[in-house]
Enzyme design. Structure first.
Site, short mmCIF file in Angstrom:
data_model
loop_
_atom_site.label_atom_id
_atom_site.label_comp_id
_atom_site.label_asym_id
_atom_site.label_seq_id
_atom_site.Cartn_x
_atom_site.Cartn_y
_atom_site.Cartn_z
N ASN A 282 -13.38 15.68 5.80
CA ASN A 282 -14.14 16.90 5.56
C ASN A 282 -13.21 18.10 5.37
OD1 ASN A 282 -16.96 18.08 5.62
ND2 ASN A 282 -15.98 19.33 7.18
N GLU B 199 12.05 -7.01 0.03
CA GLU B 199 13.42 -6.97 0.52
C GLU B 199 14.42 -6.79 -0.64
OE1 GLU B 199 15.27 -9.38 4.34
OE2 GLU B 199 14.29 -10.47 2.74
N HIS C 169 12.29 -7.49 6.68
CA HIS C 169 13.08 -8.70 6.89
C HIS C 169 12.54 -9.52 8.07
CE1 HIS C 169 16.51 -11.36 7.32
NE2 HIS C 169 16.62 -10.99 8.58
#
Length: 689
Positions: free
Chosen positions: A425, A70, A48
Site C-alpha cells: 500500500n 556457480e 556452492h
C-alpha cells in the site's frame, strides 16, 4: 541396497533455508554495490554449498541450477563479468526457482520444476565474455580418481601430508599462545558408506561446538562432493580442554571412526609451501591482529576464552503444550487463592505464596522460550520491496529498524500478511513517482521505513513513508460516491473519521485496477487480522509529508493481565492493555448529547456505554445506584467509558478459545476458567463497539 535419505531430509531443508536466506540478502547488497566482494564471496559460497548438499541428496535439478550459477559467479569473482542489472535480475530469478524447488521437496511433491530457461540464460551470460587462453579448465578436468594404492600412500604420510606457509605458522602460534590446542585428526569413513558428503557435513556440524576446522586434505570442495576414499585429515583448533568429549561426539556418528588424534607440532619435519593452501575457516584471520591477551597477565593469557554455546531444537507443538500446562497451573493457582481467602487457612496461604513465585518464574521462562525475533518476518520484505518498486518504476530506499524485537511465536506466524499489505500500500499509494517527487522539491528516491520496538507489554510495528500523504478530500468523495456517508454528514467528520473509511471492505481510492491494488481488498483484511490478535492499528498522515501506519500488538496471546468486572451476577474480563483507568461517577454527571450518554473527564467529553446493554445481559434494567463505576478503555486513539456494576480487581488470566462455532462473535476475545470453576467471558474492546 539404496540408502534411506529421509533421515537427512530435515537437516537438508533447514540448511538450505539458511543458505537461501543468505543468498537473497547478499544479492540485495550486490545490487546496491556491484563491487561488494564480500557479498559476492558469500553468494558463491551459498550456491556452492547448496550444489554439494543437493547433489548428495539426489536432487539433481537443484544441483544443476546451482552449478550453472556457480559458473557465472566464478567469472564475477574473477572480474571477467560485471554485476550488471541484467545479471543480478537473472540471479534473483534463480533464487526464486531454487526456493520453489526446496518448497517442492519439503511438501514431498512429485511435480518437477523446470529450470532449463534459467540455465540457458546463465550459459549465455557466461558465453558472452571473451575467453582467454588461460581460461580455467572444465570442472571434469579437476576430478581425480584416486586409486587404492594412492589412498594408502596418503594415509601413510599422515600429518606430514599437510603443507603450511609462514602465514599459517603465525596463525597457529597465536592460537597456541591463547591456550587453545592444535590437533591433527584423521577420520575414517566406512567403505560401505554411500553418502560420504553427508557424513562430512555431520562431522563438521558436530565439531562446530568444540572449535574450528582450519585445513583439510582433501580440500573443502572435494569433501563437499564426497571425492575421497575411506579417510580424510583435518587440522582442528580444540577450544575445550576435554579431548574425549569431541572425539566421542565424532565416534557416535554412524559409519565414522576417529583413526588418529595428536598434537600438531610445526617443527617435526613438516614441508613448508610458499603458496597458501585453501582454508576452510576464517578463524585465523581474527587472530592476526594484536591480541588483547598479550597485554594481559600470563594467567589471563593462558586461560581459554571460549565456551561452546549449547542449543537444542524443539518442535513448536511441544512449546504449545508446555504453555498450556503453565496456563493450567496459573488457573489452579487462582482457585487455591480463592479457597485460601474464603477459609482463611494460614498454612495454605503461605504455600500459595510460594506457588505464586514459582509459577511466575516458570511462566516467564516459558514465555522467553517462545519469543522469537521479528527478524524472521522482516527478512522476507527487502526482496519484495525491491521487486515491487521496479514493477512500479519507483526508486525506494527501504530501511528496517528493530529487527531484534521479540514477539511470541503465535503472533509472529500471523503478522506477516498484514505487513505485506501495508508495505504494498505504501509503495503503490504512498510514494510518488520520481518525476512527481522532483516537482514538489523532494528527492527522487522515496524512503520506506519498517520499524519495530517494545513498549510495556506491547510491541509496536510501524510502516512509514515520505510520500504524498492521505488525500482526505479524495477519500471523503469516494465515501460519498459509495453511499457510506452523505455530503452533509461528511462536512462534520474529523480527519480520523475520514481515514477510517480506508479500512472498510471494498473501499479503494485507486483509479485503475492493477496487480498491486484497486480491488478494495487490503486494509480491511489488515484490520481484521490485527484485531484477531488483540491488537489495533492507527494512522498518522500529513498532506505532502507522508503516512505512518502504527500496529500495536500484545507480546503474547496466551496469558495476560485483565481487569475483572461484574454486571449483575455475571463476571467479565477486560484485557488490561485496553484499559486506561477506572473512575467513579455520580448519576448527575451523566449528560445526554444527540441521544448518546456522555461524561466529562478532566475536560474531555467521553461517550458512555452501559456494559449490560452492550452485551444484552438478561433482566438488565435502568435502575442504578447514585455512585457508578466506569472503566475508561481505549479504542484506537479515542477513549470510551464503560459503566459496570462492580470492579473486582486485576487478575492474571489464561485465554481459552471459544471453539470454531463461536469464533468471530463481535465483542468476545475468548473465555477463562475462573478460580471457582466457572467460565468467564473475555471482552474484546476493539470489536465491542
Amino acid at each position: 541396497m539404496k540408502m534411506d535419505m529421509s533421515q537427512y531430509l530435515d537437516v537438508f531443508l533447514e540448511e538450505s533455508k539458511e543458505h537461501l536466506d543468505s543468498l537473497n540478502d547478499r544479492l540485495l547488497q550486490l545490487e546496491k554495490n556491484p563491487g561488494n566482494t564480500p557479498a559476492l564471496n558469500e553468494i558463491f559460497r551459498a550456491a556452492h554449498t547448496l550444489k554439494g548438499m543437493s547433489s548428495t541428496m539426489g536432487f539433481d535439478d537443484v544441483a544443476d541450477l546451482t552449478h550453472h550459477m556457480e559458473d557465472v559467479l566464478s567469472d564475477l569473482k574473477e572480474g571477467k563479468l560485471e554485476a550488471t542489472t541484467n545479471v543480478v535480475d537473472i540471479l534473483f530469478q534463480c533464487f526464486d526457482r531454487l526456493q520453489a524447488m526446496t518448497e517442492n521437496i519439503a511438501s514431498n511433491s512429485n511435480a518437477k520444476i523446470d529450470a532449463s530457461d534459467l540455465t540457458e540464460k546463465l550459459a549465455d551470460i557466461k558465453a558472452g565474455r571473451a575467453i582467454s587462453a588461460g581460461a580455467p579448465k572444465a570442472v571434469q578436468d579437476y576430478v581425480q580418481v584416486e586409486t587404492p594404492e594412492a589412498a594408502g600412500q596418503t594415509a601413510a604420510l599422515g600429518v606430514e601430508s599437510f603443507q603450511f606457509n609462514d602465514y599459517d605458522r603465525a596463525v597457529f602460534d597465536e592460537i597456541i599462545s591463547q591456550g587453545f590446542s592444535l590437533k591433527y585428526v584423521k577420520i575414517g569413513v566406512d567403505k560401505e558408506c554411500l553418502m560420504k558428503s553427508v557424513r562430512v557435513f555431520m562431522i563438521f556440524k558436530a565439531l562446530e561446538e568444540f572449535g574450528e576446522v582450519l585445513k583439510s586434505i582433501p580440500d573443502s570442495q572435494e569433501l563437499d562432493e564426497g571425492k575421497f576414499e575411506e579417510s580424510f585429515e583435518i587440522v582442528f583448533v580444540a577450544k575445550v580442554p576435554d579431548m574425549d568429549e569431541w572425539v566421542d561426539s565424532l565416534n557416535n556418528i554412524s559409519e565414522i571412526t576417529v583413526l588418529e588424534v595428536k598434537d600438531l607440532d610445526l617443527d617435526e619435519g613438516l614441508e613448508v609451501d610458499t603458496e597458501p593452501t585453501e582454508t576452510i575457516s576464517q578463524a585465523g584471520a581474527a587472530v592476526r591482529e594484536d591480541s588483547p591477551a598479550a597485554e594481559a597477565s600470563e594467567a589471563e593469557a593462558a586461560r581459554p576464552a571460549y565456551k561452546a554455546k549449547q542449543t537444542v531444537r524443539v518442535d513448536i507443538e511441544r512449546l504449545d503444550s508446555l504453555m498450556n500446562l503453565v496456563g493450567e497451573l496459573v488457573m489452579h493457582k487462582g482457585r487455591l487463592e480463592q479457597i485460601g481467602a474464603v477459609h482463611r487457612i494460614g498454612e495454605l496461604n503461605e504455600t500459595i505464596e510460594q506457588i505464586d513465585r514459582v509459577s511466575a518464574d516458570l511462566q516467564s521462562v516459558v514465555m522467553k522460550v517462545r519469543m522469537v525475533p521479528i527478524e524472521q518476518v522482516f527478512n522476507r520484505f527487502p526482496r519484495m520491496v525491491r521487486d515491487l518498486a521496479k514493477d512500479l518504476g519507483k526508486e525506494v530506499d527501504f530501511i528496517m529498524e528493530g529487527k531484534e524485537t521479540e514477539l511470541d511465536r503465535t503472533v509472529i506466524d500471523e503478522i506477516g500478511d498484514p505487513l505485506v499489505h501495508l508495505l504494498r500500500n505504501a509503495l503503490d499509494h504512498g510514494l510518488e513517482s520520481a518525476d512527481e517527487r522532483y516537482k514538489t522539491g523532494k528527492s527522487p528516491r522515496g524512503t520506506l521505513v519498517l520499524r519495530a520496538r517494545h513498549e510495556g507489554n506491547n510491541v509496536y510495528i510501524e510502516v512509514e513513508d515520505d510520500g504524498g500523504g492521505i488525500d482526505h478530500d479524495a477519500v471523503l468523495a469516494k465515501a460519498v460516491s459509495k453511499g457510506l456517508v452523505t455530503a452533509k454528514e461528511g462536512e462534520n467528520l474529523t480527519k480520523a473519521d475520514i481515514v477510517s473509511f480506508l479500512f472498510m471492505s471494498g473501499f479503494s481510492t485507486a483509479v485503475n485496477i492493477t496487480d498491486v491494488s484497486g480491488r478494495g481488498v487490503g486494509l480491511d483484511v489488515v484490520r481484521s487480522k490485527i484485531e484477531s490478535l488483540n491488537g489495533e492499528i492507527l494512522v498518522e498522515s500529513k498532506p505532502g509529508g507522508g503516512t505512518k501506519f502504527r500496529v500495536k500488538l500484545p507480546l503474547t496471546l496466551a496469558i495476560i493481565q485483565a481487569l475483572m468486572v461484574a454486571v449483575r451476577d455475571e463476571i467479565y474480563a477486560i484485557p488490561l492493555s485496553s484499559v486506561d483507568e477506572t473512575t467513579m461517577i455520580t448519576k448527575n454527571e451523566v449528560k445526554m448529547i444527540q441521544k448518546q450518554e456522555v461524561i466529562t473527564l478532566r475536560g474531555n467529553v467521553l461517550p458512555l456505554f452501559r456494559l449490560g446493554e452492550l452485551i444484552k445481559v438478561p433482566d438488565y434494567g435502568s435502575d442504578e445506584e447514585e455512585d457508578m463505576y466506569v472503566v475508561i478503555v481505549r479504542k484506537g486513539d479515542r477513549q470510551i467509558g464503560i459503566m459496570v456494576d462492580t470492579l473486582i480487581g486485576q487478575q492474571e488470566i489464561v485465554i481459552k478459545s471459544l471453539g470454531k462455532l463461536m469464533t468471530g462473535i463481535p465483542g468476545l476475545a475468548g473465555a477463562i476458567v475462573a478460580g471457582d470453576g466457572n467460565v468467564r467471558l473475555i471482552l474484546d474492546i476493539p470489536t465491542l463497539f
